[in-house]
Scaffold this active site. Structure first.
Site, PDB file in Angstrom:
ATOM      1  N   SER A 145      -8.858   1.319  -1.847  1.00 23.01           N
ATOM      2  CA  SER A 145      -8.140   1.635  -0.599  1.00 23.01           C
ATOM      3  C   SER A 145      -7.782   3.108  -0.639  1.00 23.01           C
ATOM      4  O   SER A 145      -7.702   3.695  -1.737  1.00 23.01           O
ATOM      5  CB  SER A 145      -6.854   0.809  -0.543  1.00 23.01           C
ATOM      6  OG  SER A 145      -5.979   1.326   0.451  1.00 23.01           O
ATOM      7  N   TYR A 158       0.916  -3.157  -4.036  1.00 22.81           N
ATOM      8  CA  TYR A 158      -0.464  -2.874  -3.593  1.00 22.81           C
ATOM      9  C   TYR A 158      -0.900  -1.503  -4.115  1.00 22.81           C
ATOM     10  O   TYR A 158      -2.015  -1.338  -4.619  1.00 22.81           O
ATOM     11  CB  TYR A 158      -0.481  -2.917  -2.063  1.00 22.81           C
ATOM     12  CG  TYR A 158      -1.837  -2.831  -1.399  1.00 22.81           C
ATOM     13  CD1 TYR A 158      -2.748  -3.879  -1.476  1.00 22.81           C
ATOM     14  CD2 TYR A 158      -2.191  -1.707  -0.647  1.00 22.81           C
ATOM     15  CE1 TYR A 158      -3.977  -3.813  -0.825  1.00 22.81           C
ATOM     16  CE2 TYR A 158      -3.408  -1.637   0.010  1.00 22.81           C
ATOM     17  CZ  TYR A 158      -4.295  -2.691  -0.075  1.00 22.81           C
ATOM     18  OH  TYR A 158      -5.500  -2.625   0.574  1.00 22.81           O
TER      19      TYR A 158
HETATM   20  C1  BGC Z   1      -4.364  -1.620   3.955  1.00 20.67           C
HETATM   21  C2  BGC Z   1      -4.026  -1.628   5.413  1.00 20.67           C
HETATM   22  C3  BGC Z   1      -3.639  -0.258   5.890  1.00 20.67           C
HETATM   23  C4  BGC Z   1      -4.673   0.754   5.492  1.00 20.67           C
HETATM   24  C5  BGC Z   1      -4.297   2.183   5.883  1.00 20.67           C
HETATM   25  C6  BGC Z   1      -5.387  -0.560   3.678  1.00 20.67           C
HETATM   26  O1  BGC Z   1      -5.657  -0.526   2.327  1.00 20.67           O
HETATM   27  O2  BGC Z   1      -4.890  -2.877   3.570  1.00 20.67           O
HETATM   28  O3  BGC Z   1      -2.968  -2.549   5.615  1.00 20.67           O
HETATM   29  O4  BGC Z   1      -3.512  -0.255   7.303  1.00 20.67           O
HETATM   30  O5  BGC Z   1      -4.880   0.705   4.115  1.00 20.67           O
HETATM   31  O6  BGC Z   1      -2.986   2.481   5.533  1.00 20.67           O
END
Ligand code: BGC
Length: 257
Positions: A145, A158
């Site tokens: 991410s 996360y």
């Molecule tokens: C998350 C999303 C978020 C995006 C940008 C992703 O990794 O799962 O919830 O909107 O990142 O912030």
């Protein structure tokens, strides 16, 4: 079936929806035999499988709770038993939990860390052991991410998991390079998938986010899948140890206050 991945077998975790589904369909449509992994919704995994078959490809669906090493490692055993091997691993299954840091629970922490990080660790381990036994090359692609690098207030677990995935990738690229196994991360920004359900329903929040994205739109799962397909392909043979962002420029955003 012909295509870039003809004769190859791929596992894609969490491929009954969202980004994982799109990746599975892309790899399958280009010739890979695909293990479509799911947790709760066999009917959605069946949809992934049917779309691969409609494109002339081959797929099997398998249920696994990826937080359990034995279950996630079984995906590799089944790929070998039912499809004759495994060349490409996409660690995609992910979950996030919203809470201010001081209210986050141990249960949510465990779910987030185990789904995003522990699963990738132990699945990659079994995938690699089998490749080493067979003396074959391989590809590991982690869907991390932008938050492997960028802060995300109220999502500390996360961020910890995705940050861990970033260093796991870098370490494995070193350890596995001599075995011709490449390891890279694909780091999506805001993509139009079920994980963003509440965001998509909240127009002011969504508009604020869009103002932070230089390309001015959310990404689509296919935007992520095409980068994954490149990294899994022969064309990316010399690419290892890096993160590739697919985020519309979100991570480079700068705004005057
Ligand atoms: C998350 C999303 C978020 C995006 C940008 C992703 O990794 O799962 O919830 O909107 O990142 O912030």
């Amino acid at each position: 079936m012909a295509g870039r991945f003809a004769g190859k077998v791929a596992i894609v975790t969490g491929s009954s929806s969202g980004i994982g589904q799109s990746i599975a369909i892309r790899l399958g449509s280009e010739g890979a035999s695909v293990v479509v992994d799911f947790l709760n919704h066999p009917e959605n995994a069946d949809q992934t499988k049917s779309q691969i078959e409609a494109a002339g490809g081959k797929a099997i669906t398998l249920q696994a709770d990826v937080t359990k090493p034995a279950e996630v490692q079984n995906l590799v055993e089944q790929a070998h038993a039912q499809l004759g091997g495994c060349d490409i691993l996409v660690n995609n299954a992910g979950v996030e939990k919203h809470a201010p840091f001081w209210e986050a629970t141990e249960a949510d922490y465990d779910l987030v860390l185990n789904t995003n990080l522990k699963a990738a660790f132990f699945l990659s381990q079994r995938f690699v052991q089998k490749l080493m036994e067979a003396k074959k090359p391989g590809r590991i692609i982690n869907i991390s991410s932008v938050h492997e690098d960028m802060v995300f207030p109220n999502f500390a677990s996360y961020c910890a998991a995705k940050g861990g995935m970033r260093m796991l990738m870098r370490d494995l690229a070193m350890e596995l390079g001599p075995y011709n196994i490449t390891v890279n991360n694909v780091a999506p920004g805001a993509i139009n998938t079920p994980i963003n359900k509440s965001l998509l329903a909240d127009k002011p929040k969504l508009d604020a986010l869009l103002r932070n994205i230089p390309l001015g739109r959310l990404g689509e799962p296919e935007d992520v899948a095409s980068l994954v397909a490149f990294l899994a392909s022969d064309e990316a043979a010399y690419v290892t140890g890096s993160t590739y962002f697919v985020d519309g420029g979100l991570i480079r955003n700068y705004k005057e206050q």
